[in-house]
Design a protein around this motif. Sequence first.
Motif, PDB file in Angstrom:
ATOM      1  N   UNK A 161       0.787  -1.231   0.000  1.00 35.95           N
ATOM      2  CA  UNK A 161       0.000   0.000   0.000  1.00 35.95           C
ATOM      3  C   UNK A 161       0.818   1.280   0.000  1.00 35.95           C
ATOM      4  N   UNK A 220      -3.875   0.748   7.976  1.00 34.07           N
ATOM      5  CA  UNK A 220      -4.324  -0.060   6.837  1.00 34.07           C
ATOM      6  C   UNK A 220      -4.817   0.786   5.667  1.00 34.07           C
ATOM      7  N   UNK A 221      -4.636   2.104   5.743  1.00 32.07           N
ATOM      8  CA  UNK A 221      -5.072   2.974   4.650  1.00 32.07           C
ATOM      9  C   UNK A 221      -4.390   2.572   3.333  1.00 32.07           C
ATOM     10  N   UNK A 222      -5.158   2.610   2.264  1.00 30.08           N
ATOM     11  CA  UNK A 222      -4.632   2.200   0.967  1.00 30.08           C
ATOM     12  C   UNK A 222      -4.074   3.352   0.158  1.00 30.08           C
ATOM     13  N   UNK A 246      -3.700   1.334  14.909  1.00 31.19           N
ATOM     14  CA  UNK A 246      -4.045  -0.055  14.574  1.00 31.19           C
ATOM     15  C   UNK A 246      -2.856  -0.834  14.013  1.00 31.19           C
ATOM     16  N   UNK A 289      -1.904  -6.653  11.097  1.00 28.58           N
ATOM     17  CA  UNK A 289      -0.820  -7.055  10.209  1.00 28.58           C
ATOM     18  C   UNK A 289      -0.748  -6.181   8.959  1.00 28.58           C
ATOM     19  N   UNK A 290      -1.346  -4.982   9.043  1.00 26.97           N
ATOM     20  CA  UNK A 290      -1.217  -4.064   7.903  1.00 26.97           C
ATOM     21  C   UNK A 290       0.256  -3.743   7.739  1.00 26.97           C
TER      22      UNK A 290
END
Lengths: 305, 283
Positions: free
Chosen positions: A42, A222-224, A247, A251-252
């Motif tokens: 990402x 986890x932002x893309x 967060x 596992x991001x």
Amino acid sequence: MFNSLSDSLENTFKKLRGHGKISEKNISDALREVRLSLLEADVEFSIAKDFINKVKEKALGETVMKSIKPGEQIVKIFHDELTELLGGDQVPLDLNPPARILMVGLNGAGKTTTSAKLAMRLKKEGRRPLLIACDLYRPAAIEQLGTLGAQIDVPVYKPDASETNLVKVAKDALKWAEDQNGTVLIFDTAGRQEIDEKLIEELKDLHKFLDPKETLLVADAATGQQAVSVANHFDEAVGITGIVLTKLDGDARGGAALSMRGVTGKPIKYIGEGEKLENFSEFHPERMAGRILDMGDVVSMVEQV
Amino acid sequence: MSGFFKKLINKVRNKAEIDWDELEADLIAADLGAKLTMTIVDELQDLGRQITADDVSDTAKRHIAEILPEDKLDLRPREDGLPYVILMVGVNGTGKTTSTAKLSQHLKSQGHSVMVAAADTFRAAAVEQLEVWANRLEIPLVKGAPNADPSSVCYTAHQKAIAEGTQFLILDTAGRLHTRHNLMSELEKIERTVGKQDPSAPHLKMIVVDATTGGNALQQAREFNKAIALDGLVVTKLDGSGKGGIIVSIYQELGIAPKFIGLGEEAHQFKPFRKEEFVEDIM
Ligand SMILES: Nc1nc2c(ncn2[C@@H]2O[C@H](COP(=O)(O)OP(=O)(O)OP(=O)(O)O)[C@@H](O)[C@H]2O)c(=O)[nH]1
Ligand SMILES: Nc1nc2c(ncn2[C@@H]2O[C@H](COP(=O)(O)OP(=O)(O)OP(=O)(O)O)[C@@H](O)[C@H]2O)c(=O)[nH]1
Ligand SMILES: [Mg+2]
Ligand SMILES: [Mg+2]
């Protein structure tokens, strides 16, 4: 699925090892694969591309070309560059009076939780934080901050739920704070999408009124691919002074960290690693680089070189 | 959303040579993932001629449309009179509680009776949040005490819904990261508990995914699916800049079909997923 980055780096290793001499062509081929892996983690496209170009430039330098283990050298360059990009000077929070911290970010990123985490930390450092609820939209947002404040014994300013004027809330809160003997004010705001003009205007007004020393963008690890848009828009609107990445207990891979740091140049100051208020710590660029690269083994291999 | 196609036309028009990297970037930006992007780009390169904006858009849309399922959402009350039970799960902050409220409103507006259960007994003011929604939408709510066992809240709610002949029961659970094994087994327990009074329940287990999330959403879906075999997906925050392209990969790998989309913070900003619309919007 694509290989993890460490797999693809190992492949890079092998391929490059196979070559007696390194050429621009085989470095380019290997790096194309690595670039894809960065995207899978990402990292935003243009950031990944610039980054690979930088690594390539260094990799084509004399020392690498002549070294016996060019693959390892390249990975080391990779890791070091990434650490540098994520790092830079670790500027502490500006807590000179009047110390005001404004928390901003997308819906559900973790602003309210992070406000309480930060308050707890500042309290442990011997300061007297106050929490101010400035989310007039989300149902029970004020109660949420109230509950968290009570858990850590930090006073919370709770506006009336029917209040609609945010600047007025802030004004009243400042008045309230005068009697509270606090030294740092943390303002929790409502979540908003960065392209929602109306809500961004509202945030600008609040920011202008408060003129906070710190404006922290709270962002989900986890932002893309939108990380760049998010960071840019908030930065343009209210001039962020730092980023909190939340967060990270998941596992991001956290490529968003690199994108946000890269595009705004603003430091990542803290990370959240759990729902509990103590799951909060300072940011370490090196660890983040390892995480994005997902390359524990590779790093130790490099260290042995 | 949108704007992509316009940008594309400008890029492709009047150019002897297309910048493949840039094209790749635009597809990646929708969180379609590197794999699908490569497939699309490779196919375009294989055309072996000057490509047009239409080529790009058509190829991308075709690939996405080929992967995604036809929408066939059909939420009907059960004929045996027992409640149709919907379980909402997902990682922290994706929009479970808000989507629970929106879905209950959606069902209510179709004339069905609905009840919601506040089974997030963990997060600060999570129960109050759903309670505000329930009051606003005039929907009955069952709640537990703070830190009560979420399974027991679900059991009680199910019992009540059965007794009152409620047609739909929606269970809002706490956010949990898919990497936390004990929290994932808590979900399995909720599922088992709900099966006690009706072995066919829960009837619809939906993961709520934030459109701003990148590749990690696939990992989330994998792990929740392992724990409780998901039947559907809600993608939220499509009013933002996130395009939710990751749901294409989720369906491709796991067969979990998108069922609803969230388009804002208000109750009416929610609707059944439509493949056509999604495919258009992503371009
Ligand atoms: N696992 C984990 N969960 C977190 C972390 N930080 C916040 N959360 C959770 O993420 C969810 C959203 O957190 P909030 O603090 O309500 O987020 P917010 O940004 O205030 O949300 P809005 O005000 O609605 O925009 C909650 O379930 C929190 O418990 C973290 O570091 N790790
Ligand atoms: N813009 C926008 N915001 C949304 C949407 N759906 C939910 N939200 C917002 O996202 C934030 C989090 O929503 P919640 O419903 O509390 O999320 P949750 O998954 O229940 O969070 P936890 O229970 O803490 O894990 C809130 O600010 C909601 O208003 C949507 O479709 N668009
Ligand atoms: Mg909040
Ligand atoms: Mg919730």
